[in-house]
Design a protein around this motif. Structure first.
Motif, PDB file in Angstrom:
ATOM      1  N   LEU A 272       0.860  -1.145  -0.005  1.00  0.00           N
ATOM      2  CA  LEU A 272      -0.055   0.029   0.064  1.00  0.00           C
ATOM      3  C   LEU A 272       0.834   1.399  -0.024  1.00  0.00           C
ATOM      4  O   LEU A 272       0.512   2.011  -0.719  1.00  0.00           O
ATOM      5  CB  LEU A 272      -0.887   0.045   1.232  1.00  0.00           C
ATOM      6  N   ALA A 273       2.052   1.119   0.657  1.00  0.00           N
ATOM      7  CA  ALA A 273       2.651   2.460   0.809  1.00  0.00           C
ATOM      8  C   ALA A 273       3.501   2.693  -0.559  1.00  0.00           C
ATOM      9  O   ALA A 273       3.676   3.692  -1.021  1.00  0.00           O
ATOM     10  CB  ALA A 273       3.905   2.137   1.887  1.00  0.00           C
ATOM     11  N   TYR A 274       3.925   1.544  -1.273  1.00  0.00           N
ATOM     12  CA  TYR A 274       4.600   1.576  -2.561  1.00  0.00           C
ATOM     13  C   TYR A 274       3.600   2.308  -3.593  1.00  0.00           C
ATOM     14  O   TYR A 274       3.788   3.022  -4.189  1.00  0.00           O
ATOM     15  CB  TYR A 274       4.989   0.246  -3.149  1.00  0.00           C
ATOM     16  N   GLY A 275       2.135   1.697  -3.387  1.00  0.00           N
ATOM     17  CA  GLY A 275       1.154   2.331  -4.180  1.00  0.00           C
ATOM     18  C   GLY A 275       1.136   3.603  -4.096  1.00  0.00           C
ATOM     19  O   GLY A 275       0.705   4.630  -4.973  1.00  0.00           O
ATOM     20  N   LEU A 276       0.973   4.314  -2.701  1.00  0.00           N
ATOM     21  CA  LEU A 276       0.654   5.520  -2.496  1.00  0.00           C
ATOM     22  C   LEU A 276       1.928   6.666  -2.816  1.00  0.00           C
ATOM     23  O   LEU A 276       1.716   7.527  -3.361  1.00  0.00           O
ATOM     24  CB  LEU A 276       0.471   5.713  -1.012  1.00  0.00           C
ATOM     25  N   GLY A 277       2.932   5.999  -2.783  1.00  0.00           N
ATOM     26  CA  GLY A 277       4.210   6.730  -3.204  1.00  0.00           C
ATOM     27  C   GLY A 277       4.024   6.885  -4.745  1.00  0.00           C
ATOM     28  O   GLY A 277       4.587   8.019  -5.138  1.00  0.00           O
ATOM     29  N   PHE A 278       3.781   5.760  -5.425  1.00  0.00           N
ATOM     30  CA  PHE A 278       3.685   6.077  -7.151  1.00  0.00           C
ATOM     31  C   PHE A 278       2.713   7.159  -7.439  1.00  0.00           C
ATOM     32  O   PHE A 278       2.698   7.848  -8.254  1.00  0.00           O
ATOM     33  CB  PHE A 278       3.577   4.888  -7.681  1.00  0.00           C
ATOM     34  N   PHE A 279       1.629   6.902  -6.619  1.00  0.00           N
ATOM     35  CA  PHE A 279       0.298   7.845  -6.615  1.00  0.00           C
ATOM     36  C   PHE A 279       0.815   9.246  -6.782  1.00  0.00           C
ATOM     37  O   PHE A 279       0.415  10.063  -7.410  1.00  0.00           O
ATOM     38  CB  PHE A 279      -0.929   7.261  -5.931  1.00  0.00           C
ATOM     39  N   PHE A 280       1.228   9.526  -5.375  1.00  0.00           N
ATOM     40  CA  PHE A 280       1.770  10.915  -5.251  1.00  0.00           C
ATOM     41  C   PHE A 280       2.778  11.343  -6.227  1.00  0.00           C
ATOM     42  O   PHE A 280       2.823  12.615  -6.627  1.00  0.00           O
ATOM     43  CB  PHE A 280       2.193  11.196  -4.019  1.00  0.00           C
ATOM     44  N   ILE A 281       3.827  10.500  -6.802  1.00  0.00           N
ATOM     45  CA  ILE A 281       4.849  11.125  -7.600  1.00  0.00           C
ATOM     46  C   ILE A 281       3.907  11.402  -8.714  1.00  0.00           C
ATOM     47  O   ILE A 281       4.295  12.361  -9.632  1.00  0.00           O
ATOM     48  CB  ILE A 281       5.616   9.823  -7.913  1.00  0.00           C
ATOM     49  N   GLY A 282       3.155  10.461  -9.299  1.00  0.00           N
ATOM     50  CA  GLY A 282       2.174  10.943 -10.487  1.00  0.00           C
ATOM     51  C   GLY A 282       1.436  12.125 -10.344  1.00  0.00           C
ATOM     52  O   GLY A 282       1.402  12.935 -11.418  1.00  0.00           O
ATOM     53  N   TRP A 283       0.798  12.248  -9.451  1.00  0.00           N
ATOM     54  CA  TRP A 283       0.106  13.348  -9.020  1.00  0.00           C
ATOM     55  C   TRP A 283       1.022  14.634  -9.048  1.00  0.00           C
ATOM     56  O   TRP A 283       0.442  15.886  -9.629  1.00  0.00           O
ATOM     57  CB  TRP A 283      -0.570  13.242  -7.740  1.00  0.00           C
ATOM     58  N   ALA A 284       2.039  14.750  -8.636  1.00  0.00           N
ATOM     59  CA  ALA A 284       3.235  15.699  -8.523  1.00  0.00           C
ATOM     60  C   ALA A 284       3.464  15.967 -10.128  1.00  0.00           C
ATOM     61  O   ALA A 284       3.409  17.179 -10.242  1.00  0.00           O
ATOM     62  CB  ALA A 284       4.415  15.630  -7.611  1.00  0.00           C
ATOM     63  N   PHE A 285       3.621  14.908 -10.708  1.00  0.00           N
ATOM     64  CA  PHE A 285       3.858  15.247 -12.279  1.00  0.00           C
ATOM     65  C   PHE A 285       2.856  16.087 -12.875  1.00  0.00           C
ATOM     66  O   PHE A 285       3.317  16.921 -13.932  1.00  0.00           O
ATOM     67  CB  PHE A 285       4.237  13.947 -12.868  1.00  0.00           C
ATOM     68  N   VAL A 286       1.633  15.500 -12.594  1.00  0.00           N
ATOM     69  CA  VAL A 286       0.510  16.288 -13.358  1.00  0.00           C
ATOM     70  C   VAL A 286       0.404  17.647 -12.891  1.00  0.00           C
ATOM     71  O   VAL A 286       0.190  18.632 -13.795  1.00  0.00           O
ATOM     72  CB  VAL A 286      -0.793  15.419 -12.777  1.00  0.00           C
ATOM     73  N   GLN A 287       0.732  17.764 -11.653  1.00  0.00           N
ATOM     74  CA  GLN A 287       0.709  19.350 -11.294  1.00  0.00           C
ATOM     75  C   GLN A 287       1.849  20.346 -11.888  1.00  0.00           C
ATOM     76  O   GLN A 287       1.460  21.348 -12.158  1.00  0.00           O
ATOM     77  CB  GLN A 287       0.776  19.409  -9.728  1.00  0.00           C
ATOM     78  N   VAL A 288       2.850  19.707 -11.903  1.00  0.00           N
ATOM     79  CA  VAL A 288       3.993  20.294 -12.753  1.00  0.00           C
ATOM     80  C   VAL A 288       3.656  20.612 -14.282  1.00  0.00           C
ATOM     81  O   VAL A 288       3.982  21.774 -14.476  1.00  0.00           O
ATOM     82  CB  VAL A 288       5.409  19.532 -12.484  1.00  0.00           C
ATOM     83  N   LYS A 289       3.122  19.474 -14.879  1.00  0.00           N
ATOM     84  CA  LYS A 289       2.930  19.801 -16.271  1.00  0.00           C
ATOM     85  C   LYS A 289       1.682  20.913 -16.404  1.00  0.00           C
ATOM     86  O   LYS A 289       1.821  21.632 -17.181  1.00  0.00           O
ATOM     87  CB  LYS A 289       2.357  18.438 -16.786  1.00  0.00           C
ATOM     88  N   GLN A 290       0.821  20.933 -15.658  1.00  0.00           N
ATOM     89  CA  GLN A 290      -0.398  22.000 -15.516  1.00  0.00           C
ATOM     90  C   GLN A 290       0.222  23.295 -15.275  1.00  0.00           C
ATOM     91  O   GLN A 290      -0.120  24.298 -15.689  1.00  0.00           O
ATOM     92  CB  GLN A 290      -1.526  21.682 -14.886  1.00  0.00           C
ATOM     93  N   SER A 291       1.060  23.480 -14.278  1.00  0.00           N
ATOM     94  CA  SER A 291       1.761  24.648 -13.842  1.00  0.00           C
ATOM     95  C   SER A 291       2.494  25.320 -15.065  1.00  0.00           C
ATOM     96  O   SER A 291       2.472  26.614 -15.341  1.00  0.00           O
ATOM     97  CB  SER A 291       2.467  24.718 -12.483  1.00  0.00           C
ATOM     98  N   VAL A 292       3.330  24.341 -15.759  1.00  0.00           N
ATOM     99  CA  VAL A 292       3.961  24.986 -16.903  1.00  0.00           C
ATOM    100  C   VAL A 292       3.090  25.304 -17.965  1.00  0.00           C
ATOM    101  O   VAL A 292       3.614  26.337 -18.781  1.00  0.00           O
ATOM    102  CB  VAL A 292       5.130  23.861 -17.222  1.00  0.00           C
ATOM    103  N   ARG A 293       2.177  24.565 -18.287  1.00  0.00           N
ATOM    104  CA  ARG A 293       1.078  25.047 -19.428  1.00  0.00           C
ATOM    105  C   ARG A 293       0.567  26.229 -18.866  1.00  0.00           C
ATOM    106  O   ARG A 293       0.517  27.179 -19.775  1.00  0.00           O
ATOM    107  CB  ARG A 293      -0.030  23.830 -19.249  1.00  0.00           C
TER     108      ARG A 293
END
Length: 72
Positions: free
Chosen positions: A46-67
């Protein structure tokens, strides 16, 4: 024809700013780091899954902020 009035909440207006999304991305990266270190120590899937989830969500936020920064 009448114009529609755009009724955005304060949260929607705030999320349209690029610097808010960068702060959110940093928070999500911090959460991902915490869950990843916990996952390494405990081996919990579960911790691995949440870690990957938050990394993905951070990537989405960075992408939208650059856009939004480019579209200013």
């Amino acid at each position: 024809m009448a114009k529609r009035i755009s009724r955005q909440s304060q949260e929607q207006k705030l999320m349209a700013k690029w610097w808010v999304r960068i702060i959110l991305a940093l928070v999500f990266l911090g959460l991902a780091y915490g869950f990843a270190s916990w996952a390494i120590d405990s081996g919990a899937w579960l911790a691995y899954g949440l870690g990957f989830f938050f990394i993905g969500w951070a990537f989405v936020q960075v992408k939208q902020s650059v856009r939004s920064l480019i579209n200013r």
